[in-house]
Write an enzyme that holds these catalytic residues in place. Structure first.
Site, PDB file in Angstrom:
ATOM      1  N   THR A 130      31.429  38.997  33.074  1.00 37.64           N
ATOM      2  CA  THR A 130      30.272  38.299  32.497  1.00 37.64           C
ATOM      3  C   THR A 130      30.409  36.781  32.586  1.00 37.64           C
ATOM      4  O   THR A 130      29.483  36.055  32.238  1.00 37.64           O
ATOM      5  CB  THR A 130      30.105  38.697  31.020  1.00 37.64           C
ATOM      6  OG1 THR A 130      31.381  38.532  30.386  1.00 37.64           O
ATOM      7  CG2 THR A 130      29.655  40.129  30.869  1.00 37.64           C
ATOM      8  N   SER A 185      31.070  23.414  35.695  1.00 46.96           N
ATOM      9  CA  SER A 185      31.322  24.821  36.029  1.00 46.96           C
ATOM     10  C   SER A 185      32.802  25.168  35.983  1.00 46.96           C
ATOM     11  O   SER A 185      33.155  26.320  35.746  1.00 46.96           O
ATOM     12  CB  SER A 185      30.750  25.138  37.410  1.00 46.96           C
ATOM     13  OG  SER A 185      31.240  24.214  38.355  1.00 46.96           O
ATOM     14  N   GLY A 186      33.648  24.171  36.178  1.00 42.90           N
ATOM     15  CA  GLY A 186      35.087  24.411  36.129  1.00 42.90           C
ATOM     16  C   GLY A 186      35.547  24.835  34.754  1.00 42.90           C
ATOM     17  O   GLY A 186      36.630  25.400  34.591  1.00 42.90           O
ATOM     18  N   GLN A 200      35.354  16.237  38.354  1.00 43.10           N
ATOM     19  CA  GLN A 200      35.221  17.683  38.184  1.00 43.10           C
ATOM     20  C   GLN A 200      33.978  18.079  37.387  1.00 43.10           C
ATOM     21  O   GLN A 200      33.630  17.482  36.378  1.00 43.10           O
ATOM     22  CB  GLN A 200      36.495  18.231  37.511  1.00 43.10           C
ATOM     23  CG  GLN A 200      37.713  18.021  38.400  1.00 43.10           C
ATOM     24  CD  GLN A 200      38.988  18.658  37.892  1.00 43.10           C
ATOM     25  OE1 GLN A 200      40.034  18.041  38.016  1.00 43.10           O
ATOM     26  NE2 GLN A 200      38.934  19.864  37.357  1.00 43.10           N
ATOM     27  N   HIS A 232      33.307  20.478  42.587  1.00 40.58           N
ATOM     28  CA  HIS A 232      34.197  19.339  42.333  1.00 40.58           C
ATOM     29  C   HIS A 232      34.218  18.392  43.538  1.00 40.58           C
ATOM     30  O   HIS A 232      34.046  18.811  44.687  1.00 40.58           O
ATOM     31  CB  HIS A 232      35.633  19.814  42.125  1.00 40.58           C
ATOM     32  CG  HIS A 232      35.873  20.575  40.848  1.00 40.58           C
ATOM     33  ND1 HIS A 232      34.973  20.638  39.811  1.00 40.58           N
ATOM     34  CD2 HIS A 232      36.951  21.296  40.444  1.00 40.58           C
ATOM     35  CE1 HIS A 232      35.484  21.375  38.837  1.00 40.58           C
ATOM     36  NE2 HIS A 232      36.668  21.801  39.188  1.00 40.58           N
ATOM     37  N   ARG A 247      50.963  31.469  38.044  1.00 38.86           N
ATOM     38  CA  ARG A 247      51.004  30.648  39.263  1.00 38.86           C
ATOM     39  C   ARG A 247      52.400  30.111  39.590  1.00 38.86           C
ATOM     40  O   ARG A 247      52.777  30.028  40.752  1.00 38.86           O
ATOM     41  CB  ARG A 247      50.036  29.469  39.139  1.00 38.86           C
ATOM     42  CG  ARG A 247      48.589  29.883  39.282  1.00 38.86           C
ATOM     43  CD  ARG A 247      47.671  28.686  39.161  1.00 38.86           C
ATOM     44  NE  ARG A 247      46.296  29.102  39.035  1.00 38.86           N
ATOM     45  CZ  ARG A 247      45.371  28.438  38.342  1.00 38.86           C
ATOM     46  NH1 ARG A 247      45.681  27.304  37.738  1.00 38.86           N
ATOM     47  NH2 ARG A 247      44.144  28.890  38.281  1.00 38.86           N
ATOM     48  N   ARG A 265      32.693  42.058  23.104  1.00 43.39           N
ATOM     49  CA  ARG A 265      31.361  41.472  22.870  1.00 43.39           C
ATOM     50  C   ARG A 265      30.341  41.956  23.892  1.00 43.39           C
ATOM     51  O   ARG A 265      29.164  42.129  23.583  1.00 43.39           O
ATOM     52  CB  ARG A 265      31.426  39.937  22.951  1.00 43.39           C
ATOM     53  CG  ARG A 265      32.211  39.273  21.869  1.00 43.39           C
ATOM     54  CD  ARG A 265      32.252  37.764  22.092  1.00 43.39           C
ATOM     55  NE  ARG A 265      33.061  37.367  23.252  1.00 43.39           N
ATOM     56  CZ  ARG A 265      34.381  37.203  23.218  1.00 43.39           C
ATOM     57  NH1 ARG A 265      35.032  37.383  22.090  1.00 43.39           N
ATOM     58  NH2 ARG A 265      35.066  36.848  24.293  1.00 43.39           N
ATOM     59  N   CYS A 284      41.525  25.469  40.942  1.00 43.50           N
ATOM     60  CA  CYS A 284      40.401  25.124  41.818  1.00 43.50           C
ATOM     61  C   CYS A 284      40.561  23.759  42.497  1.00 43.50           C
ATOM     62  O   CYS A 284      40.298  23.622  43.698  1.00 43.50           O
ATOM     63  CB  CYS A 284      39.090  25.180  41.036  1.00 43.50           C
ATOM     64  SG  CYS A 284      39.144  24.347  39.449  1.00 43.50           S
ATOM     65  N   ALA A 335      31.526  32.871  34.402  1.00 46.40           N
ATOM     66  CA  ALA A 335      31.078  32.111  35.577  1.00 46.40           C
ATOM     67  C   ALA A 335      31.773  32.615  36.837  1.00 46.40           C
ATOM     68  O   ALA A 335      31.121  32.859  37.863  1.00 46.40           O
ATOM     69  CB  ALA A 335      31.375  30.616  35.368  1.00 46.40           C
ATOM     70  N   VAL A 336      33.081  32.783  36.778  1.00 50.14           N
ATOM     71  CA  VAL A 336      33.812  33.251  37.959  1.00 50.14           C
ATOM     72  C   VAL A 336      33.531  34.730  38.207  1.00 50.14           C
ATOM     73  O   VAL A 336      33.333  35.154  39.348  1.00 50.14           O
ATOM     74  CB  VAL A 336      35.332  33.001  37.809  1.00 50.14           C
ATOM     75  CG1 VAL A 336      36.088  33.553  39.012  1.00 50.14           C
ATOM     76  CG2 VAL A 336      35.619  31.519  37.655  1.00 50.14           C
TER      77      VAL A 336
HETATM   78  N1  LIG Z   1      35.208  28.175  36.334  1.00 52.25           N
HETATM   79  C1  LIG Z   1      35.991  27.903  37.352  1.00 52.25           C
HETATM   80  O1  LIG Z   1      35.617  27.167  38.263  1.00 52.25           O
HETATM   81  C2  LIG Z   1      37.352  28.455  37.465  1.00 52.25           C
HETATM   82  C3  LIG Z   1      38.075  28.175  38.622  1.00 52.25           C
HETATM   83  C4  LIG Z   1      39.335  28.719  38.777  1.00 52.25           C
HETATM   84  C5  LIG Z   1      39.852  29.492  37.786  1.00 52.25           C
HETATM   85  N2  LIG Z   1      39.140  29.753  36.659  1.00 52.25           N
HETATM   86  C6  LIG Z   1      39.754  30.605  35.634  1.00 52.25           C
HETATM   87  O2  LIG Z   1      39.026  31.828  35.533  1.00 52.25           O
HETATM   88  C7  LIG Z   1      39.043  32.260  34.176  1.00 52.25           C
HETATM   89  C8  LIG Z   1      37.610  32.463  33.680  1.00 52.25           C
HETATM   90  O3  LIG Z   1      36.893  31.258  33.854  1.00 52.25           O
HETATM   91  P1  LIG Z   1      35.305  31.205  33.717  1.00 52.25           P
HETATM   92  O4  LIG Z   1      34.955  29.818  34.064  1.00 52.25           O
HETATM   93  O5  LIG Z   1      34.649  32.325  34.424  1.00 52.25           O
HETATM   94  O6  LIG Z   1      35.117  31.417  32.124  1.00 52.25           O
HETATM   95  P2  LIG Z   1      33.858  31.981  31.313  1.00 52.25           P
HETATM   96  O7  LIG Z   1      32.599  31.704  32.012  1.00 52.25           O
HETATM   97  O8  LIG Z   1      34.050  31.464  29.941  1.00 52.25           O
HETATM   98  O9  LIG Z   1      34.103  33.580  31.307  1.00 52.25           O
HETATM   99  C9  LIG Z   1      35.147  34.188  30.611  1.00 52.25           C
HETATM  100  C10 LIG Z   1      35.163  35.670  30.878  1.00 52.25           C
HETATM  101  O10 LIG Z   1      36.309  36.256  30.238  1.00 52.25           O
HETATM  102  C11 LIG Z   1      35.878  37.342  29.444  1.00 52.25           C
HETATM  103  N3  LIG Z   1      36.736  37.536  28.284  1.00 52.25           N
HETATM  104  C12 LIG Z   1      36.960  36.680  27.265  1.00 52.25           C
HETATM  105  N4  LIG Z   1      37.769  37.268  26.350  1.00 52.25           N
HETATM  106  C13 LIG Z   1      38.045  38.514  26.809  1.00 52.25           C
HETATM  107  C14 LIG Z   1      38.803  39.595  26.323  1.00 52.25           C
HETATM  108  N5  LIG Z   1      39.441  39.541  25.150  1.00 52.25           N
HETATM  109  N6  LIG Z   1      38.853  40.734  27.048  1.00 52.25           N
HETATM  110  C15 LIG Z   1      38.199  40.822  28.219  1.00 52.25           C
HETATM  111  N7  LIG Z   1      37.448  39.829  28.739  1.00 52.25           N
HETATM  112  C16 LIG Z   1      37.388  38.679  28.043  1.00 52.25           C
HETATM  113  C17 LIG Z   1      34.484  36.968  29.010  1.00 52.25           C
HETATM  114  O11 LIG Z   1      33.818  38.128  28.566  1.00 52.25           O
HETATM  115  P3  LIG Z   1      32.674  38.054  27.399  1.00 52.25           P
HETATM  116  O12 LIG Z   1      31.431  37.590  28.080  1.00 52.25           O
HETATM  117  O13 LIG Z   1      32.608  39.469  26.952  1.00 52.25           O
HETATM  118  O14 LIG Z   1      33.175  37.124  26.371  1.00 52.25           O
HETATM  119  C18 LIG Z   1      33.942  36.408  30.304  1.00 52.25           C
HETATM  120  O15 LIG Z   1      33.593  37.471  31.160  1.00 52.25           O
HETATM  121  C19 LIG Z   1      39.851  31.223  33.414  1.00 52.25           C
HETATM  122  O16 LIG Z   1      41.200  31.632  33.399  1.00 52.25           O
HETATM  123  C20 LIG Z   1      39.713  29.986  34.257  1.00 52.25           C
HETATM  124  O17 LIG Z   1      40.781  29.098  34.076  1.00 52.25           O
HETATM  125  C21 LIG Z   1      37.894  29.260  36.475  1.00 52.25           C
END
Ligand SMILES: NC(=O)c1ccc[n+]([C@@H]2O[C@H](COP(=O)([O-])OP(=O)(O)OC[C@H]3O[C@@H](n4cnc5c(N)ncnc54)[C@H](OP(=O)(O)O)[C@@H]3O)[C@@H](O)[C@H]2O)c1
Length: 376
Positions: free
Chosen positions: A48, A201-202, A198, A284, A136, A76, A171, A50-51
């Protein structure tokens, strides 16, 4: 069952979209059938987010073959429905039991979730491709950019029944190294100075919503709502929100330093970084200064970059046209421009470049799916 209200950048959840401003960055909804008896069974953890949503987009765009796909998120979201490639799925709560029969799990639910569930999944024979920073720097875990160090995945294969952990780099590191590595291979980088710009979205889907909300509030003369970031983000820039360490660098900056050394397998390369958040919605930008062991003329560098996989050169001095975050949003390639000799370094041993990349795509989901493709 409730259907999920869409984050605006997604194309998969059923439910109504909130009204959107003019900026658009939604991937087109495609109905493709990559379901295949012979494909692996996959799970998307954090589907659900962003990634997580971008994982679906990239899997679909690249016709990634799969026998089945599990959509996992937190309690949730459990029970919410989403449509992917014409089929409806119900989001399940991630638990220790989620991985039975799963061949490949794409994780993007944060470091603590990866730390808890990654090893459980690997133990059950699942190959985990993890987007968080949890593993990592673990020596036993390969840290992979497929265009840069595919050899790090040696010995990890599907169908052996053996699970494994593979880490996706940060990223900013991926975007920087996509451009710096082809030059490094030619003239060996001794020192790299990176300044990042940055995007929201990050920091995930909620940060994108916050930037949008704050922009509206500030334009309407209201105080901005600051929930994700401690300070006003709209019409402002600030040092990256990652924790600041005792050496004065923040965690984001140190990721660039340490991950570069691991990916290049070069303990001696000198890297320093300053990471900044800018009020850009997606993608970015990075200014990168390189010092080489051997001379490298800017024309040679431009040719090398033009031929580098996953890299596109936008370097039109006459038109003053160089890469921008908007141009690379929703794109797979990393764009490089401002390619010029660093005047402060003698003997053509320095270059300045400016790099832009969609960090949800190449900086996260695309890179992870490319890793998964290498397993097929
Ligand atoms: N955004 C980027 O550009 C980027 C780039 C590289 C790496 N990352 C890494 O990727 C990860 C996610 O980033 P994001 O930007 O996609 O964050 P996000 O939009 O906040 O999404 C977080 C996701 O994790 C899920 N989640 C949270 N708590 C959970 C739990 N207890 N059990 C199972 N699922 C759970 C959320 O589900 P719910 O909707 O149910 O809460 C949601 O699907 C992070 O580790 C981040 O550092 C992100």
């Amino acid at each position: 069952m409730a259907s999920l209200t869409l984050p605006r950048h997604t194309g998969f959840f059923s439910g109504s979209l909130p009204t959107r401003p003019t900026l658009r960055y939604a991937a087109p909804v495609k109905v493709r059938m990559s379901l295949s008896e012979s494909g692996p069974s996959i799970a998307v953890v954090g589907v659900t987010g962003a990634v997580g949503q971008e994982f679906l987009s990239v899997l679909s765009d690249r016709d990634f073959p799969y026998r089945s796909i599990k959509m996992l998120a937190s309690k949730r979201s459990a029970g919410r429905r989403l449509t992917f490639e014409g089929n409806e799925y119900v989001v399940e709560e991630l638990t220790a039991e989620s991985f039975g029969g799963v061949d490949i799990a794409l994780f993007s639910a944060g470091g603590s979730i990866s730390k808890e569930f990654g090893p459980i999944a690997a133990e059950k024979g699942t190959i985990v491709v993890d987007n968080s920073s949890a593993f990592r720097m673990d020596e036993k875990v390969p840290l992979v950019i497929p265009e840069v160090n595919p050899e790090a995945m040696h010995g990890i294969k599907l169908g052996t029944g053996k699970g494994a952990l593979i880490a996706n780099p940060n990223c900013s590191t991926i975007i920087c190294l996509m451009a710096a590595t082809p030059l490094h291979r030619h003239a060996k980088v001794l020192r790299m100075v990176v300044s990042t710009y940055q995007a929201a979205s990050g920091a995930g889907a909620a940060a994108m919503e916050e930037l949008e909300q704050q922009t509206r509030e500030v334009l309407e003369g209201r105080p901005p709502t600051c929930k994700i970031f401690k300070q006003q983000y709209a019409f402002n820039i600030f040092s990256h929100n990652a924790s600041v360490l005792s050496n004065g660098y923040n965690e984001e900056e140190m990721k660039m330093v340490k991950e570069t050394r691991k990916i290049w397998n070069d303990k001696d390369v000198k890297v320093t970084a300053t990471c900044i958040r800018v009020p850009v919605m997606r993608a970015h930008a990075e200014s990168v200064n390189l010092q080489f062991e051997s001379p490298l003329h800017e024309d040679t560098a431009r040719d090398i970059l033009k031929n580098a996989p996953g890299v596109v050169v936008i370097d039109d001095r006459k038109a003053n046209h160089f890469p921008t975050p908007l141009e690379v949003s929703n794109k797979d390639d990393v764009a490089v421009g401002r390619i010029r000799q660093d005047l402060s370094q003698d003997g053509n041993k320095g270059l300045d470049i400016f790099v832009c990349g969609d960090q949800i795509r190449k900086g996260a989901a695309l890179n992870a799916v490319q890793i998964a493709e290498m397993l097929l």
